[in-house]
Motif scaffolding. Structure first.
Motif, mmCIF file in Angstrom:
data_model
loop_
_atom_site.group_PDB
_atom_site.id
_atom_site.type_symbol
_atom_site.label_atom_id
_atom_site.label_comp_id
_atom_site.label_asym_id
_atom_site.label_seq_id
_atom_site.Cartn_x
_atom_site.Cartn_y
_atom_site.Cartn_z
ATOM 1 N N VAL A 29 0.774 -1.230 -0.149
ATOM 2 C CA VAL A 29 -0.151 0.086 -0.033
ATOM 3 C C VAL A 29 0.878 1.226 0.106
ATOM 4 O O VAL A 29 2.079 1.194 0.728
ATOM 5 N N PRO A 30 0.593 2.239 -0.602
ATOM 6 C CA PRO A 30 1.528 3.305 -0.875
ATOM 7 C C PRO A 30 1.637 4.121 0.528
ATOM 8 O O PRO A 30 0.804 3.999 1.353
ATOM 9 N N ALA A 31 2.914 4.881 0.732
ATOM 10 C CA ALA A 31 3.170 5.254 2.073
ATOM 11 C C ALA A 31 2.009 6.453 2.290
ATOM 12 O O ALA A 31 1.678 6.845 3.660
ATOM 13 N N ASP A 32 1.470 7.088 1.314
ATOM 14 C CA ASP A 32 0.339 7.903 1.489
ATOM 15 C C ASP A 32 -1.042 7.502 1.659
ATOM 16 O O ASP A 32 -2.183 8.009 1.781
ATOM 17 N N GLY A 33 -1.257 6.037 1.608
ATOM 18 C CA GLY A 33 -2.475 5.297 1.916
ATOM 19 C C GLY A 33 -2.916 5.101 0.561
ATOM 20 O O GLY A 33 -2.825 5.083 -0.252
ATOM 21 N N GLN A 34 -4.211 4.361 0.757
ATOM 22 C CA GLN A 34 -5.076 3.796 -0.493
ATOM 23 C C GLN A 34 -5.552 4.830 -1.085
ATOM 24 O O GLN A 34 -5.893 6.009 -0.827
ATOM 25 N N HIS A 35 -5.366 4.860 -2.472
ATOM 26 C CA HIS A 35 -6.078 5.462 -3.546
ATOM 27 C C HIS A 35 -6.878 4.784 -4.419
ATOM 28 O O HIS A 35 -6.587 3.521 -4.764
ATOM 29 N N TRP A 36 -8.241 5.304 -4.806
ATOM 30 C CA TRP A 36 -8.880 4.679 -5.871
ATOM 31 C C TRP A 36 -9.108 5.533 -6.966
ATOM 32 O O TRP A 36 -8.710 6.620 -6.962
ATOM 33 N N GLN A 37 -9.496 4.962 -8.119
ATOM 34 C CA GLN A 37 -9.468 5.684 -9.263
ATOM 35 C C GLN A 37 -10.853 4.984 -10.098
ATOM 36 O O GLN A 37 -11.299 3.867 -9.943
ATOM 37 N N ASP A 38 -11.444 5.942 -10.915
ATOM 38 C CA ASP A 38 -12.761 5.460 -11.735
ATOM 39 C C ASP A 38 -12.502 5.516 -13.237
ATOM 40 O O ASP A 38 -11.208 6.445 -13.546
ATOM 41 N N LEU A 39 -12.687 4.472 -13.760
ATOM 42 C CA LEU A 39 -12.448 4.424 -15.320
ATOM 43 C C LEU A 39 -12.966 5.370 -16.046
ATOM 44 O O LEU A 39 -12.220 5.809 -16.818
ATOM 45 N N ASP A 40 -14.195 6.230 -15.689
ATOM 46 C CA ASP A 40 -14.649 7.493 -16.485
ATOM 47 C C ASP A 40 -13.489 8.505 -16.162
ATOM 48 O O ASP A 40 -13.081 9.145 -17.339
ATOM 49 N N ALA A 41 -12.699 8.538 -15.143
ATOM 50 C CA ALA A 41 -12.059 9.568 -14.981
ATOM 51 C C ALA A 41 -10.821 9.560 -15.819
ATOM 52 O O ALA A 41 -10.262 10.368 -16.242
ATOM 53 N N LEU A 42 -10.331 8.125 -15.457
ATOM 54 C CA LEU A 42 -9.077 7.911 -16.455
ATOM 55 C C LEU A 42 -9.378 8.104 -17.856
ATOM 56 O O LEU A 42 -8.433 8.862 -18.641
ATOM 57 N N ARG A 43 -10.400 7.675 -18.420
ATOM 58 C CA ARG A 43 -10.950 8.079 -19.854
ATOM 59 C C ARG A 43 -10.784 9.570 -20.147
ATOM 60 O O ARG A 43 -10.042 9.856 -21.133
ATOM 61 N N ALA A 44 -11.299 10.299 -19.210
ATOM 62 C CA ALA A 44 -11.247 11.736 -19.419
ATOM 63 C C ALA A 44 -10.075 12.403 -19.319
ATOM 64 O O ALA A 44 -9.822 13.404 -19.946
ATOM 65 N N ALA A 45 -8.952 11.618 -18.719
ATOM 66 C CA ALA A 45 -7.611 12.143 -18.595
ATOM 67 C C ALA A 45 -6.863 11.568 -19.730
ATOM 68 O O ALA A 45 -5.791 11.917 -19.712
ATOM 69 N N GLY A 46 -7.275 11.029 -20.528
ATOM 70 C CA GLY A 46 -6.439 10.695 -21.867
ATOM 71 C C GLY A 46 -6.027 9.281 -21.766
ATOM 72 O O GLY A 46 -5.204 8.765 -22.575
ATOM 73 N N GLN A 47 -6.266 8.370 -20.785
ATOM 74 C CA GLN A 47 -5.696 6.898 -20.878
ATOM 75 C C GLN A 47 -6.191 6.327 -21.996
ATOM 76 O O GLN A 47 -7.244 6.392 -22.623
ATOM 77 N N HIS A 48 -5.259 5.269 -22.415
ATOM 78 C CA HIS A 48 -5.540 4.684 -23.556
ATOM 79 C C HIS A 48 -4.821 3.215 -23.459
ATOM 80 O O HIS A 48 -3.967 3.097 -22.584
ATOM 81 N N LEU A 49 -5.272 2.375 -24.558
ATOM 82 C CA LEU A 49 -4.380 0.968 -24.605
ATOM 83 C C LEU A 49 -3.728 1.035 -26.055
ATOM 84 O O LEU A 49 -4.208 1.399 -27.242
ATOM 85 N N VAL A 50 -2.427 0.139 -25.776
ATOM 86 C CA VAL A 50 -1.587 0.233 -26.798
ATOM 87 C C VAL A 50 -1.629 -1.260 -27.410
ATOM 88 O O VAL A 50 -1.506 -2.170 -26.778
ATOM 89 N N TRP A 51 -1.913 -1.646 -28.826
ATOM 90 C CA TRP A 51 -2.151 -2.804 -29.465
ATOM 91 C C TRP A 51 -0.856 -3.105 -30.005
ATOM 92 O O TRP A 51 -0.729 -2.447 -30.832
ATOM 93 N N ALA A 52 -0.372 -4.214 -29.837
ATOM 94 C CA ALA A 52 0.768 -4.633 -30.443
ATOM 95 C C ALA A 52 0.963 -6.122 -30.950
ATOM 96 O O ALA A 52 0.640 -6.977 -29.883
ATOM 97 N N GLU A 53 1.122 -6.422 -32.222
ATOM 98 C CA GLU A 53 1.164 -7.919 -32.679
ATOM 99 C C GLU A 53 2.476 -8.271 -32.181
ATOM 100 O O GLU A 53 3.537 -7.832 -32.596
ATOM 101 N N ALA A 54 2.515 -9.311 -31.427
ATOM 102 C CA ALA A 54 3.772 -10.018 -30.913
ATOM 103 C C ALA A 54 4.252 -11.102 -31.679
ATOM 104 O O ALA A 54 5.438 -11.312 -31.822
ATOM 105 N N GLU A 55 3.378 -11.802 -32.126
ATOM 106 C CA GLU A 55 3.697 -13.276 -33.084
ATOM 107 C C GLU A 55 2.269 -13.188 -33.697
ATOM 108 O O GLU A 55 1.359 -12.905 -33.391
ATOM 109 N N PRO A 56 1.901 -14.248 -34.812
ATOM 110 C CA PRO A 56 0.779 -14.404 -35.429
ATOM 111 C C PRO A 56 -0.030 -15.310 -34.485
ATOM 112 O O PRO A 56 0.406 -16.335 -33.945
ATOM 113 N N GLY A 57 -1.087 -14.647 -34.329
ATOM 114 C CA GLY A 57 -2.371 -15.331 -33.493
ATOM 115 C C GLY A 57 -1.901 -14.748 -31.881
ATOM 116 O O GLY A 57 -2.814 -15.024 -30.957
#
Ligand SMILES: [Zn+2]
Ligand SMILES: [Zn+2]
Length: 269
Positions: A29-57
């Motif tokens: 647990v971080p030194a300053d205690g528990q933190h929670w995040q919500d997915l909508d706030a992350l989305r609004a902050a520009g969070q994204h997913l990176v897609w990378a082909e590692a091998e066929p399939g």
């Protein structure tokens, strides 16, 4: 809601004071205690997913910037359908649509509770079951009809299966994809066994961040279990891998581990 440290999802109306997964001796647990995040706030902050082909399939999906532990998810797609393994602690509609273009999703599953991510969010979006290894079901922070318990060996499709190995968690599991590595087999190991930075050995631990070991007997049991599976490549939960010769590397690493904890090399300490 997700825990900001491990990115595991929780029912928003029943949040614990501290994430049990992080309060456990295997995490932190971080030194300053528990933190929670919500997915909508992350989305609004520009969070994204990176897609990378590692091998066929096989595609690697990683949240950018890092969310929680920051695992790289593995998406394996076969003619019979696909498996989303160690899902990220974030989800977006574009990636969901892209996963669905590759065929039906047979399951969302994680190697162990640190890698649960937002697995039921993914399961609901992909209309897929969320497979949870039964001994670790008590770590679920979110209830969902999508969750199905499994144990032992579980075949998803020909050449694609889950296997309980234990060690890091009692229900720690691996996924075996026979068609990977050009048909020589890929083991998706999470950190049930952890491909090391030397790319030729693996680690076995109860806790990676807090460096808690396992016994020699348990590592021998894990090695014997993996010896019954055919694979040439092992891929961990950060995309860390042993590209070939991985089955022998796992056995060699287990022997080395046992030698060290038994004291065979104490003259070198
Ligand atoms: Zn947590
Ligand atoms: Zn872990």
């Amino acid at each position: 809601m997700i825990c900001a440290t491990c990115a595991v999802e929780y029912d928003g109306d029943a949040l614990p004071q501290v994430c049990p997964i992080c309060a456990d001796e295997r995490q932190w647990v971080p030194a300053d205690g528990q933190h929670w995040q919500d997915l909508d706030a992350l989305r609004a902050a520009g969070q994204h997913l990176v897609w990378a082909e590692a091998e066929p399939g096989r595609v690697e999906i990683t949240a950018e910037p890092k969310v929680g532990i920051g695992q790289t998810a593995q998406l394996v797609h076969t003619p019979a359908g696909s498996l989303l393994w160690d899902p990220p602690g974030y989800i977006d509609a574009g990636t969901v649509a892209r996963v669905r273009t590759l065929g039906p999703v047979l399951a969302v599953a994680a190697s162990h509770p640190h890698m649960f991510g937002v697995q039921t969010e993914w399961g609901e979006a992909l209309q897929a079951p969320v497979l949870v290894c039964e001994p670790d079901a008590r770590w679920l922070g979110r209830t969902s009809d999508r969750v199905q318990l499994w144990d032992g060996d579980h075949e998803l499709a020909p050449g694609l299966s889950l296997h309980r190995v234990g060690g890091h968690f009692p229900g720690a599991a691996v996924a075996l994809w026979a068609g990977g590595a050009g048909g020589r087999g890929v083991l998706l190991s999470g950190d049930t066994v952890f491909p090391n930075p030397d790319r030729s050995s693996v680690g076995f631990l109860r806790s990676y961040p807090n460096k808690i070991p396992l016994s020699a007997a348990v590592v021998e049991r894990i090695a014997a279990r993996l010896d019954s599976l055919e694979f040439d490549r092992v891929v961990g939960n950060f995309g860390n891998a042993i590209e070939s010769g991985a089955a022998a590397a796992v056995q060699r690493s287990a022997r080395r581990y046992v030698e060290w904890v038994r004291g065979d090399h104490d003259d070198d300490t």
